[in-house]
Design an enzyme around this catalytic site. Structure first.
Site, PDB file in Angstrom:
ATOM      1  N   ARG A 174       0.822  -1.220   0.000  1.00 36.55           N
ATOM      2  CA  ARG A 174       0.000   0.000   0.000  1.00 36.55           C
ATOM      3  C   ARG A 174       0.847   1.257   0.000  1.00 36.55           C
ATOM      4  NH1 ARG A 174      -2.292  -3.767   3.062  1.00 36.55           N
ATOM      5  NH2 ARG A 174      -1.415  -2.879   4.949  1.00 36.55           N
ATOM      6  N   GLU A 227       3.443  -5.790  13.824  1.00 36.29           N
ATOM      7  CA  GLU A 227       2.342  -5.924  14.787  1.00 36.29           C
ATOM      8  C   GLU A 227       1.838  -7.363  14.760  1.00 36.29           C
ATOM      9  OE1 GLU A 227      -0.988  -3.535  13.713  1.00 36.29           O
ATOM     10  OE2 GLU A 227      -2.035  -3.865  15.606  1.00 36.29           O
TER      11      GLU A 227
HETATM   12  P1  AMP Z   1       4.445  -1.546  11.669  1.00 35.30           P
HETATM   13  O1  AMP Z   1       5.722  -2.049  11.126  1.00 35.30           O
HETATM   14  O2  AMP Z   1       3.985  -2.268  12.890  1.00 35.30           O
HETATM   15  O3  AMP Z   1       4.458  -0.039  11.868  1.00 35.30           O
HETATM   16  O4  AMP Z   1       3.327  -1.872  10.604  1.00 35.30           O
HETATM   17  C1  AMP Z   1       3.165  -1.083   9.490  1.00 35.30           C
HETATM   18  C2  AMP Z   1       2.948  -1.895   8.258  1.00 35.30           C
HETATM   19  O5  AMP Z   1       2.019  -2.953   8.440  1.00 35.30           O
HETATM   20  C3  AMP Z   1       2.406  -1.023   7.173  1.00 35.30           C
HETATM   21  O6  AMP Z   1       2.994  -1.391   5.954  1.00 35.30           O
HETATM   22  C4  AMP Z   1       0.923  -1.295   7.202  1.00 35.30           C
HETATM   23  O7  AMP Z   1       0.427  -1.330   5.906  1.00 35.30           O
HETATM   24  C5  AMP Z   1       0.761  -2.618   7.907  1.00 35.30           C
HETATM   25  N1  AMP Z   1      -0.164  -2.579   9.057  1.00 35.30           N
HETATM   26  C6  AMP Z   1       0.143  -2.795  10.349  1.00 35.30           C
HETATM   27  N2  AMP Z   1      -0.926  -2.739  11.126  1.00 35.30           N
HETATM   28  C7  AMP Z   1      -1.957  -2.465  10.325  1.00 35.30           C
HETATM   29  C8  AMP Z   1      -3.362  -2.280  10.559  1.00 35.30           C
HETATM   30  N3  AMP Z   1      -3.905  -2.367  11.786  1.00 35.30           N
HETATM   31  N4  AMP Z   1      -4.136  -1.984   9.501  1.00 35.30           N
HETATM   32  C9  AMP Z   1      -3.589  -1.896   8.244  1.00 35.30           C
HETATM   33  N5  AMP Z   1      -2.297  -2.071   7.981  1.00 35.30           N
HETATM   34  C10 AMP Z   1      -1.477  -2.362   9.004  1.00 35.30           C
END
Ligand code: AMP
Length: 171
Positions: free
Chosen positions: A59, A96
């Site tokens: 995305r 996450e």
């Molecule tokens: P992080 O590395 O934990 O900051 O996660 C960010 C990445 O995971 C991004 O590329 C987001 O597209 C995806 N992502 C993580 N959590 C979500 C969520 N709750 N909803 C949509 N995309 C998420």
């Protein structure tokens, strides 16, 4: 901004139980919302000297490529393992939900380049921090990081405290 928030759809328990997925497809389908989002995303950086936008699969490609187009600069894809055809540099990091790796072509950026990192969501900040490291490992500078959505409770900001951060919508 409230108008944009209404275009983000919550999908509970996707892709795993306990995760509320922020679905940006209603936002990118709406021409006015998409245009406003990209405009606001790049707003703090329009006067900055920038070499390129780097966006994370998948995305981050949507918003990153549009941001690059609006800024009149190029786009660098940061991809999941095995997708980039030329020589790559890899990095692994925690998500996450699970763990992941990102790759960038070894000639994508270099010393003197100033890169804007763009993604749809900052959750724990792991993806963005890994992206910044990939860019810095090749001698370039991260000029800033811009996200459409910040999941504030996950405190991704803390991991990115050394960078200029811009988040449009906080949940
Ligand atoms: P992080 O590395 O934990 O900051 O996660 C960010 C990445 O995971 C991004 O590329 C987001 O597209 C995806 N992502 C993580 N959590 C979500 C969520 N709750 N909803 C949509 N995309 C998420």
């Amino acid at each position: 901004m409230e108008l944009l928030k209404e275009k983000i759809r919550d999908i509970p328990n996707f892709p795993q139980p306990g995760i509320v997925f922020k679905d940006i497809t209603p936002l990118v389908k709406d021409p006015a919302a998409l245009r406003l989002t990209v405009h606001e995303l790049i707003h703090p950086f329009v006067t900055e000297p920038l070499s390129a936008v780097a966006g994370m699969e998948a995305r981050g490609f949507i918003f990153g490529a549009l941001a690059a187009w609006e800024l009149g600069i190029g786009f660098i894809p940061l991809r999941k393992p095995g997708k980039l055809p030329y020589d790559v540099q890899s990095i692994s990091y925690d998500l996450e939900y699970g763990s992941a790796s990102l790759e960038m072509h070894v000639d994508a950026v270099g010393p003197g380049d100033r890169i804007l990192v763009v993604d749809d969501v900052i959750a724990t900040g792991g993806t963005a921090a890994a992206s910044c490291k990939l860019i810095e490992n090749q001698g370039a500078t991260v000029a800033g990081c811009a996200f459409v959505i910040e999941l504030a409770a996950l405190e991704g900001r803390k991991l990115l405290k050394d960078y200029r951060l811009h988040c449009l919508l906080s949940f």
